[in-house]
Design an enzyme around this catalytic site. Structure first.
Site, PDB file in Angstrom:
ATOM      1  CE1 TYR A  56      -2.949  -3.126   0.300  1.00  0.00           C
ATOM      2  CE2 TYR A  56      -3.354  -2.625   2.591  1.00  0.00           C
ATOM      3  CZ  TYR A  56      -3.554  -3.436   1.493  1.00  0.00           C
ATOM      4  OH  TYR A  56      -4.373  -4.526   1.591  1.00  0.00           O
ATOM      5  CB  SER A 197     -13.077  -5.491  -0.436  1.00  0.00           C
ATOM      6  OG  SER A 197     -11.758  -5.114  -0.777  1.00  0.00           O
ATOM      7  CG  PHE A 203     -21.055  -1.653  -5.904  1.00  0.00           C
ATOM      8  CD1 PHE A 203     -22.275  -1.084  -6.225  1.00  0.00           C
ATOM      9  CD2 PHE A 203     -20.192  -1.987  -6.927  1.00  0.00           C
ATOM     10  CE1 PHE A 203     -22.622  -0.837  -7.546  1.00  0.00           C
ATOM     11  CE2 PHE A 203     -20.522  -1.741  -8.248  1.00  0.00           C
ATOM     12  CZ  PHE A 203     -21.742  -1.169  -8.559  1.00  0.00           C
ATOM     13  CB  SER A 205     -20.610   2.577   1.069  1.00  0.00           C
ATOM     14  OG  SER A 205     -20.476   3.262  -0.160  1.00  0.00           O
TER      15      SER A 205
HETATM   16  N1  LIG Z   1      -5.577  -8.977   1.299  1.00  0.00           N
HETATM   17  C1  LIG Z   1      -5.877  -8.307   0.210  1.00  0.00           C
HETATM   18  O1  LIG Z   1      -5.492  -8.683  -0.923  1.00  0.00           O
HETATM   19  C2  LIG Z   1      -6.740  -7.080   0.314  1.00  0.00           C
HETATM   20  C3  LIG Z   1      -7.340  -6.541  -0.833  1.00  0.00           C
HETATM   21  C4  LIG Z   1      -8.159  -5.427  -0.697  1.00  0.00           C
HETATM   22  C5  LIG Z   1      -8.357  -4.855   0.567  1.00  0.00           C
HETATM   23  N2  LIG Z   1      -7.743  -5.385   1.666  1.00  0.00           N
HETATM   24  C6  LIG Z   1      -7.923  -4.797   3.019  1.00  0.00           C
HETATM   25  O2  LIG Z   1      -9.320  -4.619   3.277  1.00  0.00           O
HETATM   26  C7  LIG Z   1      -9.564  -3.266   3.635  1.00  0.00           C
HETATM   27  C8  LIG Z   1     -10.955  -2.828   3.239  1.00  0.00           C
HETATM   28  O3  LIG Z   1     -11.179  -3.052   1.871  1.00  0.00           O
HETATM   29  P1  LIG Z   1     -11.363  -1.895   0.784  1.00  0.00           P
HETATM   30  O4  LIG Z   1     -10.790  -0.626   1.326  1.00  0.00           O
HETATM   31  O5  LIG Z   1     -10.850  -2.444  -0.494  1.00  0.00           O
HETATM   32  O6  LIG Z   1     -12.907  -1.793   0.551  1.00  0.00           O
HETATM   33  P2  LIG Z   1     -14.232  -1.539   1.394  1.00  0.00           P
HETATM   34  O7  LIG Z   1     -13.939  -1.393   2.831  1.00  0.00           O
HETATM   35  O8  LIG Z   1     -15.181  -2.568   0.931  1.00  0.00           O
HETATM   36  O9  LIG Z   1     -14.695  -0.128   0.770  1.00  0.00           O
HETATM   37  C9  LIG Z   1     -13.882   1.006   0.823  1.00  0.00           C
HETATM   38  C10 LIG Z   1     -14.538   2.089   0.001  1.00  0.00           C
HETATM   39  O10 LIG Z   1     -15.825   2.405   0.554  1.00  0.00           O
HETATM   40  C11 LIG Z   1     -15.894   3.781   0.916  1.00  0.00           C
HETATM   41  N3  LIG Z   1     -16.644   3.815   2.184  1.00  0.00           N
HETATM   42  C12 LIG Z   1     -16.336   3.161   3.328  1.00  0.00           C
HETATM   43  N4  LIG Z   1     -17.287   3.376   4.271  1.00  0.00           N
HETATM   44  C13 LIG Z   1     -18.214   4.177   3.704  1.00  0.00           C
HETATM   45  C14 LIG Z   1     -19.446   4.730   4.158  1.00  0.00           C
HETATM   46  N5  LIG Z   1     -19.893   4.503   5.392  1.00  0.00           N
HETATM   47  N6  LIG Z   1     -20.174   5.492   3.290  1.00  0.00           N
HETATM   48  C15 LIG Z   1     -19.719   5.726   2.041  1.00  0.00           C
HETATM   49  N7  LIG Z   1     -18.559   5.218   1.543  1.00  0.00           N
HETATM   50  C16 LIG Z   1     -17.807   4.452   2.371  1.00  0.00           C
HETATM   51  C17 LIG Z   1     -14.447   4.229   1.033  1.00  0.00           C
HETATM   52  O11 LIG Z   1     -14.332   5.590   0.690  1.00  0.00           O
HETATM   53  P3  LIG Z   1     -13.760   6.701   1.702  1.00  0.00           P
HETATM   54  O12 LIG Z   1     -12.396   6.260   2.118  1.00  0.00           O
HETATM   55  O13 LIG Z   1     -13.734   7.927   0.880  1.00  0.00           O
HETATM   56  O14 LIG Z   1     -14.737   6.759   2.845  1.00  0.00           O
HETATM   57  C18 LIG Z   1     -13.754   3.369  -0.015  1.00  0.00           C
HETATM   58  O15 LIG Z   1     -13.901   3.944  -1.295  1.00  0.00           O
HETATM   59  C19 LIG Z   1      -8.434  -2.507   2.921  1.00  0.00           C
HETATM   60  O16 LIG Z   1      -8.259  -1.225   3.454  1.00  0.00           O
HETATM   61  C20 LIG Z   1      -7.274  -3.429   3.153  1.00  0.00           C
HETATM   62  O17 LIG Z   1      -6.749  -3.241   4.455  1.00  0.00           O
HETATM   63  C21 LIG Z   1      -6.948  -6.493   1.543  1.00  0.00           C
END
Ligand SMILES: NC(=O)c1ccc[n+]([C@@H]2O[C@H](COP(=O)([O-])OP(=O)(O)OC[C@H]3O[C@@H](n4cnc5c(N)ncnc54)[C@H](OP(=O)(O)O)[C@@H]3O)[C@@H](O)[C@H]2O)c1
Length: 312
Positions: A56, A197, A203, A205
């Site tokens: 990251y 995610s 999606f 949210s």
């Molecule tokens: N192991 C792996 O390969 C892998 C892959 C992907 C992710 N991850 C981990 O999983 C974590 C979470 O996954 P992710 O960040 O991909 O996706 P997520 O948590 O499913 O979604 C994040 C997105 O949603 C938005 N969001 C979050 N809460 C919201 C709310 N209450 N209202 C409106 N929008 C909202 C965020 O925007 P804003 O920031 O602008 O609020 C961001 O664009 C990552 O940070 C990472 O640590 C791991």
């Protein structure tokens, strides 16, 4: 906030964690001051589990998280990952693992990484060799617990035979269901599951209404759920889920996180947000219990998850 056990080795974390990927990559421009405030707000709201990775921002995400958590380091569990090269390919060569993990310790400004994952499998390095290197760090007191991410049953079994694996991290949400066949394996071996995610990359949210307006660097431009045709179908699923959430007086993101918490008591979702109000909204999902009727309605609205591929 309630806690959950991940694995049988003693790792205990808040039922909802915080994912820090978006603070350093993937979802358009970021503001470090806002991201730092979001991380600290998560802790103020009861989150004790923070997830990052060397990839990251090539260490920048770890440095930001380490800086934000420095005053409360002893109160939190920090997870990070190795195994992705600078060109985003697999690289778990032993010498590269050592280089990356040593950098992670420096980036996070910590003596100990609480949870260390292999980020993606490396077809060129046997998993036994990878876990052997991870174990060196446990033996040296520099890593407490081990995890794997984005992998399969055979690799989990082979890794676990070398050193206990406490956590599998994989994508899991109302939209992403393909890791479900691994759950019996995790139960058999006593391995916890961290759901990444969990909001289907935004999606689930309610914030995703249009394909326009995504920054050119935004990873979602390339994800199958966003492809023309799939996108509109997924907006419709989200709209119906949002109606169900509203009828219960909760937000769509809270419904999506409460759904994950209701699946198994060893699942810990790690939503990511760079905005402290959205973090607080998400964290409140830990206090929401869905009824059997709610779960059945969600299954009816999204029987097979999102439309299209969750991957690039
Ligand atoms: N192991 C792996 O390969 C892998 C892959 C992907 C992710 N991850 C981990 O999983 C974590 C979470 O996954 P992710 O960040 O991909 O996706 P997520 O948590 O499913 O979604 C994040 C997105 O949603 C938005 N969001 C979050 N809460 C919201 C709310 N209450 N209202 C409106 N929008 C909202 C965020 O925007 P804003 O920031 O602008 O609020 C961001 O664009 C990552 O940070 C990472 O640590 C791991």
């Amino acid at each position: 906030m309630q806690t959950r056990k991940l694995g049988r080795q003693g790792l205990t974390v808040s039922a909802l964690g915080y994912g820090a990927m978006g603070t350093a990559m993937a979802y358009g421009p970021t503001d470090d001051t806002e991201s730092t405030a979001a991380i600290r707000r998560a802790h103020d709201e009861g989150v004790t589990f923070f997830d990052t990775a060397q990839m990251y921002g090539g260490g920048a995400g770890e440095r930001l998280l380490g800086h934000a958590l420095a005053p409360i380091r002893d109160e939190v569990v920090i997870a990070t990952k190795f195994g992705v090269s600078e060109s985003w390919g697999p690289d778990s060569r032993p010498e590269y693992i050592r280089e990356v993990v040593d950098n992670s310790l420096r980036n996070l400004n910590t003596d100990t990484i609480d949870l260390l994952y292999q980020h993606i499998p490396d077809p060129n390095v046997p998993i036994e060799e990878v876990v052997g290197v991870m174990k060196e760090y446990v033996d040296a007191g520099k890593v407490k617990y081990l995890g794997l991410s984005n992998t399969d049953e055979e690799s989990i079994r082979r890794a676990h035979a070398v050193h206990p694996i406490s956590v599998l991290q994989d994508e899991h949400s109302i939209f992403a269901r393909d890791s479900e066949p691994l759950l019996p394996v995790l139960e058999e071996l006593g391995i916890g599951f961290v759901a990444y995610s969990p909001l289907a990359r935004g999606f689930l949210s309610g914030a995703v209404q249009s394909r326009d307006g995504l920054d050119a660097t935004d990873l979602r431009n390339r994800i199958g759920w966003w492809a023309p045709g799939n996108f509109e179908a997924n907006v419709e699923i989200s709209r119906r889920l949002g109606e169900l959430a509203a009828s219960k007086g909760v937000t769509l993101s809270q419904l999506a996180l409460a759904w994950l918490l209701a699946q198994k008591d060893y699942i810990v979702p790690i939503p990511g947000s760079r905005n402290q109000e959205r973090v607080a909204q998400n964290v409140a999902a830990a206090g929401i219990t869905l009824s059997e009727e709610d779960l059945a309605l969600i299954a009816e609205i999204a029987p097979d998850g999102g439309v299209g591929s969750r991957t690039i």
